[in-house]
Write a protein that holds these residues in place. Structure first.
Motif, PDB file in Angstrom:
ATOM      1  N   ASP A  29       0.865  -1.175   0.000  1.00  0.00           N
ATOM      2  CA  ASP A  29       0.000   0.000   0.000  1.00  0.00           C
ATOM      3  C   ASP A  29       0.901   1.223   0.000  1.00  0.00           C
ATOM      4  N   ILE A  30       0.404   2.337  -0.537  1.00  0.00           N
ATOM      5  CA  ILE A  30       1.232   3.540  -0.558  1.00  0.00           C
ATOM      6  C   ILE A  30       1.517   4.050   0.852  1.00  0.00           C
ATOM      7  N   THR A  31       0.681   3.649   1.806  1.00  0.00           N
ATOM      8  CA  THR A  31       0.935   3.952   3.213  1.00  0.00           C
ATOM      9  C   THR A  31       1.505   2.697   3.865  1.00  0.00           C
ATOM     10  N   ALA A  32       2.773   2.764   4.246  1.00  0.00           N
ATOM     11  CA  ALA A  32       3.471   1.572   4.732  1.00  0.00           C
ATOM     12  C   ALA A  32       2.797   0.961   5.956  1.00  0.00           C
ATOM     13  N   GLU A  33       2.320   1.794   6.876  1.00  0.00           N
ATOM     14  CA  GLU A  33       1.710   1.262   8.087  1.00  0.00           C
ATOM     15  C   GLU A  33       0.409   0.532   7.762  1.00  0.00           C
ATOM     16  N   THR A  34      -0.322   1.026   6.768  1.00  0.00           N
ATOM     17  CA  THR A  34      -1.541   0.333   6.340  1.00  0.00           C
ATOM     18  C   THR A  34      -1.206  -1.051   5.807  1.00  0.00           C
ATOM     19  N   ALA A  35      -0.143  -1.152   5.027  1.00  0.00           N
ATOM     20  CA  ALA A  35       0.283  -2.449   4.508  1.00  0.00           C
ATOM     21  C   ALA A  35       0.706  -3.376   5.645  1.00  0.00           C
ATOM     22  N   ARG A  36       1.431  -2.846   6.617  1.00  0.00           N
ATOM     23  CA  ARG A  36       1.873  -3.688   7.734  1.00  0.00           C
ATOM     24  C   ARG A  36       0.685  -4.187   8.544  1.00  0.00           C
ATOM     25  N   ASP A  37      -0.302  -3.320   8.758  1.00  0.00           N
ATOM     26  CA  ASP A  37      -1.503  -3.745   9.489  1.00  0.00           C
ATOM     27  C   ASP A  37      -2.220  -4.862   8.746  1.00  0.00           C
ATOM     28  N   CYS A  38      -2.340  -4.721   7.438  1.00  0.00           N
ATOM     29  CA  CYS A  38      -2.998  -5.728   6.622  1.00  0.00           C
ATOM     30  C   CYS A  38      -2.220  -7.038   6.669  1.00  0.00           C
TER      31      CYS A  38
END
Length: 336
Positions: A29-38
């Motif tokens: 995801d363009i937002t790294a924290e969003t990708a990590r949460d997912c």
């Protein structure tokens, strides 16, 4: 097999969880924290950069980004050697679609578009049994759901569905109904549309639309779409020369689904599907399984191919044009 999910919003998280049950999965995801949460929620791997994620050499890339970026991300995935599954609609414009289809063909890869309704018990039963009503004469489809209640955790005014600039509006959002009618009755040759904002919602897109379609085989159909119905309802009735098929789904969590076949005006109909509370997540799981099956056995599932999805998109955009012309008929084939 490796699956990469690009875009970790609500639908991307759903696809990640489903993919992780079946294959080695990564997310970006363009937002790294969003990708990590997912990634944490699904047991997947997270990549901060798209080029790094594509260098991981996924077999399939699922594009779950905003509509306007679908084609750009999908082209990168195809160039990296992956097959693609793109969230619906294929795009919010036909610009670049023809070139994308050419690139797909040249690559030897395959491109599909999410249409989970093809795996829903209702439309799936219509497809299986449509031959039992004889020559289809006309069909009536509908879907209605209250936009402010669709995502209880979000202000509806911030949803893409509420914003023209993000490809919102009930016509594009409810493109499933266009696909269902095309899947059942064939190519659309003409579309007329009346669309309006009727409900006083704080949005800049239509919350109501009525489409009238003419199909290549001579059948007619209509679709009524809205963001206003307080109780979700979806269905389709097909009238043929020898009978009638009726699918009706009512409610949301639980959703009651029934499909009946009527061959005689005096009978009570044959129950083909009768489920008091369907598992609304199952069509998405079946969709992901179908993607992986298609890689091994092309054409073996009900997946929507990109070329057919482009035809669906042309119908939706022709409906917009028709609405702007106070309902004048538009041939969507001329837009492709």
């Amino acid at each position: 097999m490796k699956v990469l999910i690009v875009g970790c919003g609500s639908i991307g998280r759903r696809h990640a969880a489903n993919a992780a049950r079946l294959a080695e999965t990564a997310v970006h995801d363009i937002t790294a924290e969003t990708a990590r949460d997912c990634a944490r929620a699904s047991g997947a791997r997270a990549f901060e950069r798209l080029d790094e994620a594509l260098a991981w050499r996924p077999s399939v890339v699922v594009v779950a980004t905003p509509h306007r970026s679908h084609l750009a991300v999908a082209r990168q995935a195809i160039a990296a050697g992956a097959h693609v599954l793109i969230e619906k609609p294929l795009s919010d414009t036909l610009e670049g679609v023809a070139d994308f289809l050419v690139a797909v063909d040249a690559s030897g890869r395959r491109a599909y578009v999410v249409c989970n309704m093809r795996f829903h018990p209702g439309p799936a039963a219509l497809k299986r049994h449509i031959g039992r009503v004889g020559r289809p004469l006309f069909a009536r489809a509908h879907v209605g759901n209250y936009l402010p209640a669709m995502r209880p955790d979000r202000d509806y005014r911030t949803l893409y569905a509420a914003r023209r600039a993000e490809g919102g509006g009930v016509v594009l959002d409810a493109i499933h109904e266009i696909d269902t009618l095309t899947w059942l009755l064939g190519e659309v040759e003409s579309v007329s549309c009346q669309a309006a904002r009727l409900g006083g919602l704080e949005i800049d897109v239509e919350d109501y639309a009525l489409l009238a379609l003419t199909h290549g085989g001579g059948a007619r159909s209509s679709a009524t779409l809205d963001y206003l119905r307080r109780r979700k309802s979806r269905g389709c009735e097909i009238v043929g020369a020898d009978g009638v098929l009726v699918w009706l789904s009512e409610g949301k969590d639980p959703e009651r689904c029934s499909v009946r076949l009527y061959r005689d005006s005096a009978d009570g109909g044959e129950a083909l599907v009768e489920v008091p509370a369907i598992d609304t997540a199952q069509p998405y799981r079946d969709l992901m399984a179908a993607v992986l099956a298609e890689i091994e056995r092309p054409g073996s599932t009900a997946l929507l191919g990109a070329r057919a999805a482009a035809a669906d998109l042309a119908v939706a955009l022709a409906a917009h044009q028709s609405a702007e012309r106070t309902g004048a008929a538009v041939d969507p084939r001329g837009l492709r």
